[in-house]
Design a protein around this motif. Structure first.
Motif, mmCIF file in Angstrom:
data_model
loop_
_atom_site.group_PDB
_atom_site.id
_atom_site.type_symbol
_atom_site.label_atom_id
_atom_site.label_comp_id
_atom_site.label_asym_id
_atom_site.label_seq_id
_atom_site.Cartn_x
_atom_site.Cartn_y
_atom_site.Cartn_z
ATOM 1 N N UNK A 17 -16.510 -41.061 -3.317
ATOM 2 C CA UNK A 17 -15.492 -40.399 -4.129
ATOM 3 C C UNK A 17 -14.969 -39.178 -3.388
ATOM 4 N N UNK A 18 -13.709 -38.868 -3.612
ATOM 5 C CA UNK A 18 -13.089 -37.675 -3.034
ATOM 6 C C UNK A 18 -11.902 -37.283 -3.903
ATOM 7 N N UNK A 19 -11.301 -36.143 -3.604
ATOM 8 C CA UNK A 19 -10.157 -35.652 -4.382
ATOM 9 C C UNK A 19 -9.021 -35.282 -3.446
ATOM 10 N N UNK A 20 -7.798 -35.395 -3.978
ATOM 11 C CA UNK A 20 -6.611 -34.954 -3.252
ATOM 12 C C UNK A 20 -5.684 -34.220 -4.202
ATOM 13 N N UNK A 21 -4.954 -33.263 -3.643
ATOM 14 C CA UNK A 21 -3.903 -32.605 -4.403
ATOM 15 C C UNK A 21 -2.837 -32.082 -3.456
ATOM 16 N N UNK A 22 -1.665 -31.833 -4.013
ATOM 17 C CA UNK A 22 -0.567 -31.289 -3.225
ATOM 18 C C UNK A 22 -0.669 -29.771 -3.224
ATOM 19 N N UNK A 23 -0.399 -29.176 -2.078
ATOM 20 C CA UNK A 23 -0.399 -27.721 -1.949
ATOM 21 C C UNK A 23 0.659 -27.357 -0.914
ATOM 22 N N UNK A 24 0.692 -26.092 -0.567
ATOM 23 C CA UNK A 24 1.629 -25.631 0.445
ATOM 24 C C UNK A 24 0.878 -24.764 1.432
ATOM 25 N N UNK A 25 1.197 -24.938 2.712
ATOM 26 C CA UNK A 25 0.581 -24.121 3.756
ATOM 27 C C UNK A 25 1.652 -23.802 4.782
ATOM 28 N N UNK A 26 1.817 -22.533 5.070
ATOM 29 C CA UNK A 26 2.838 -22.088 6.029
ATOM 30 C C UNK A 26 4.220 -22.646 5.683
ATOM 31 N N UNK A 27 4.534 -22.677 4.382
ATOM 32 C CA UNK A 27 5.842 -23.140 3.931
ATOM 33 C C UNK A 27 6.034 -24.645 3.982
#
Length: 135
Positions: free
Chosen positions: A22-32
């Protein structure tokens, strides 16, 4: 409170294609830049968020099943696999979708299950040598 899936507060709960981890993913922002954050145990990987759209387009053009071929960054990817495409100079971004040096591989392991959850692809769930195709 937002119940939208794919956020840091409410990540997508996923399983590897063989359904063994099992693992997780999500959307984020890094350096724009929009990224996917993939947390596997204590390991955190980052992928360019464009990979979802770009992989879906490649699968639609391919038109058939394609082997996942997951491999660590330090190992060569089998030709003609999702993993090889995810690091190829021929893909839309001209190289690795993985963004963290040393942890850029495993594209063929962690991105396809997200594509399945999002309704963009069908993924096999055999013990090994799984494939995917566009929906």
């Amino acid at each position: 409170m937002s119940t939208e899936m794919g956020t840091k507060e409410n990540p997508w709960p996923l399983k590897t294609p063989p359904q063994t981890s099992e693992y997780e993913m999500y959307q984020d922002e890094k350096d724009g830049k929009a990224i996917l954050v993939c947390t596997v145990g204590k390991t955190v990987l980052h992928y360019d968020y464009r990979c979802i759209h770009d992989l879906h387009e490649m699968l639609k053009q391919h038109g058939d099943w394609i082997e996942l071929g997951s491999a660590d960054e330090q190992k060569p990817a089998k030709d003609g696999t999702v993993e090889a495409w995810g690091r190829s100079p021929e893909n839309p971004i001209g190289g690795w979708y993985g963004l963290k040096k040393g942890f850029r591989g495993r594209f063929g392991m962690y991105v396809p299950p997200l594509m399945e959850v999002l309704g963009l692809a069908e993924v096999e769930h055999n013990p090994r040598n799984n494939r995917m195709r566009a929906l």
